[in-house]
Design a protein around this motif. Structure first.
Motif, PDB file in Angstrom:
ATOM      1  N   CYS A  23       0.832  -1.205   0.000  1.00  0.00           N
ATOM      2  CA  CYS A  23       0.000   0.000   0.000  1.00  0.00           C
ATOM      3  C   CYS A  23       0.869   1.259   0.000  1.00  0.00           C
ATOM      4  O   CYS A  23       1.833   1.360   0.758  1.00  0.00           O
ATOM      5  N   CYS A  26      -0.007   2.945   3.821  1.00  0.00           N
ATOM      6  CA  CYS A  26       0.426   2.344   5.093  1.00  0.00           C
ATOM      7  C   CYS A  26       1.567   1.356   4.934  1.00  0.00           C
ATOM      8  O   CYS A  26       2.057   0.830   5.933  1.00  0.00           O
ATOM      9  N   CYS A  33      -4.514  -3.631   4.806  1.00  0.00           N
ATOM     10  CA  CYS A  33      -4.808  -2.235   5.129  1.00  0.00           C
ATOM     11  C   CYS A  33      -5.881  -2.121   6.203  1.00  0.00           C
ATOM     12  O   CYS A  33      -5.832  -1.243   7.052  1.00  0.00           O
ATOM     13  N   CYS A  42      -6.033   4.594   2.764  1.00  0.00           N
ATOM     14  CA  CYS A  42      -5.596   3.416   2.005  1.00  0.00           C
ATOM     15  C   CYS A  42      -6.608   3.101   0.919  1.00  0.00           C
ATOM     16  O   CYS A  42      -6.251   2.799  -0.217  1.00  0.00           O
TER      17      CYS A  42
HETATM   18 ZN   LIG Z   1      -2.826   0.704   3.353  1.00  0.00          ZN
END
Ligand SMILES: [Zn+2]
Lengths: 200, 184
Positions: A23, A26, A33, A42
């Motif tokens: 991601c 994050c 996520c 996200c």
């Molecule tokens: Zn994420």
């Protein structure tokens, strides 16, 4: 030196690595996520960058299937926890940013004796600068000695031999190398004169 | 092991390794992991040098071009980093935790037996049982990629029998401070 041994004869081929999509918000593999603390961001990121995967992970069916062996009750709790975590993380990030923008970098010219000065730089770490690396960088740049030491208040600072305060201010203004991201408005220049009859 | 880890205070030094040491590490990897030498060669070519990053508490992280590839506690087994395991998921044998256990793992907790023996979990069948002290990839119910790496505290058959307390000690997981370290 190293013995030149050929790989054992045979059909063995290296196995190609799997590229997992991480991601952009994050850093988790995107399927995780939901356990991070930025789920909203996200999801926005995934929807924009990989709309097909967004469908895969966040469509109605996907959300249903995801429940797995977890009870509905536990799932609700999990979602609540996630929302709470998210709020906390946002508040924390905001506070951290505020603190960062309020912190100062002090560049102090210290007189050691009549013609000798050292320059102490304090506060760079608040802007994500690695002090050890920065000290090395200054030492190279000015062809002088530089080290990370604890000052009398117990905080780490970089001490460079010689008066280089003006040069460092300039480097911060120009956002050179490691100093990128240190806002020039947060820099304070200070001078420390030797008290009493120093030198001579 | 890496819940709190900061390179500026937890790393004591970096050295590049002698070729004899590198050879013996390569041999250990080949015997400890389920991997052929061709694939190890692809991960870390013989011609190129590995760097040892010495850390607090006798943790050694081995990096290649700055990227952490694997690590070791004292002279214990070699663990791949999670990012390396994601690329080569066959390196370690696997266990799986149920969905309920994921958030505990991501908070750094060790894995309790019930999270491994429940319907969403997985432990190998009796004929493939793993003894205590085996490094394992920790997968999670409903997820494709490993969420962590751990070491078995008990024999996997024992875990099924006692079904309480810690079954797998967590070594590293997604989002810990080792995960955050993409280069060192
Ligand atoms: Zn994420």
């Amino acid at each position: 030196m190293a013995s030149q041994e050929e790989p054992v004869a045979g059909p063995a081929q290296p196995i190609a690595p799997i590229q997992v999509l991480y991601c952009g918000v994050c850093t988790f593999p995107v399927e995780y996520c939901e356990f991070g603390s930025h789920l909203k961001k996200c999801k926005e990121w995934l929807q924009k960058e990989h709309p097909d995967l967004y469908e895969k992970y966040y469509s109605e069916e996907a959300l249903q299937a995801k429940l797995g062996t977890l009870s509905l009750e536990a799932q609700t709790k999990l979602e609540k926890d996630t929302a709470k975590k998210e709020e906390k993380a946002e508040a924390k990030a905001e506070a951290a940013l505020k603190k960062k923008m309020a912190s100062r970098v002090t560049i102090k010219r210290i007189e050691r004796n009549k013609r000798k000065h050292v320059t102490a730089i304090h506060g760079l770490e608040a802007f994500g600068v690695d002090l050890k690396k920065a000290a090395k960088f200054f030492a190279q740049k000015f062809a002088t000695g530089a080290s990370v030491t604890k000052n009398t208040q117990g905080f780490d600072e970089i001490v460079v031999q010689g008066d280089v305060s003006g040069d460092i201010v300039e480097m911060i203004e120009d956002q050179v190398g490691l100093l990128k991201g240190v806002p020039k408005d947060n820099v304070v220049e200070v001078e420390e004169k030797k008290k009493g009859g120093g030198g001579a | 092991m890496f819940k709190k880890f900061s390179p500026s205070s937890d790393v004591s030094g970096q050295t590049s390794l002698k070729s004899s040491v590198q050879r013996s590490i390569r041999t250990s990897l080949l015997s400890q992991w389920k991997v052929e030498s061709e694939t190890v060669e692809q991960i870390w070519p013989k011609k190129e040098s590995l760097t040892l990053v010495k850390c607090r508490d006798h943790i050694s992280i081995y990096t290649f071009h700055g990227e952490p590839l694997f690590f070791q506690h004292f002279d214990g087994p070699f663990y791949p980093t999670l990012r390396l395991l994601h690329k080569y998921p066959f390196l370690l044998p696997m266990v799986r935790i149920d969905r309920g256990a994921i958030r505990f793992l991501l908070a750094g907790a060790h894995m309790m037996c019930p999270g491994l023996t429940s319907a969403g979990g997985y432990l190998p069948p009796a004929d493939a049982a793993m003894p205590a002290g085996t490094p394992v990839a920790i997968y999670a119910e409903g997820k494709e990629h490993a969420v962590g790496i751990g070491i078995t505290k008990l024999d996997t058959e024992e875990m099924k029998k006692v079904n309480k307390d810690v079954g797998v000690e967590t070594v590293t997981y997604i989002g810990d401070d080792l995960w955050a370290l993409q280069t060192l």
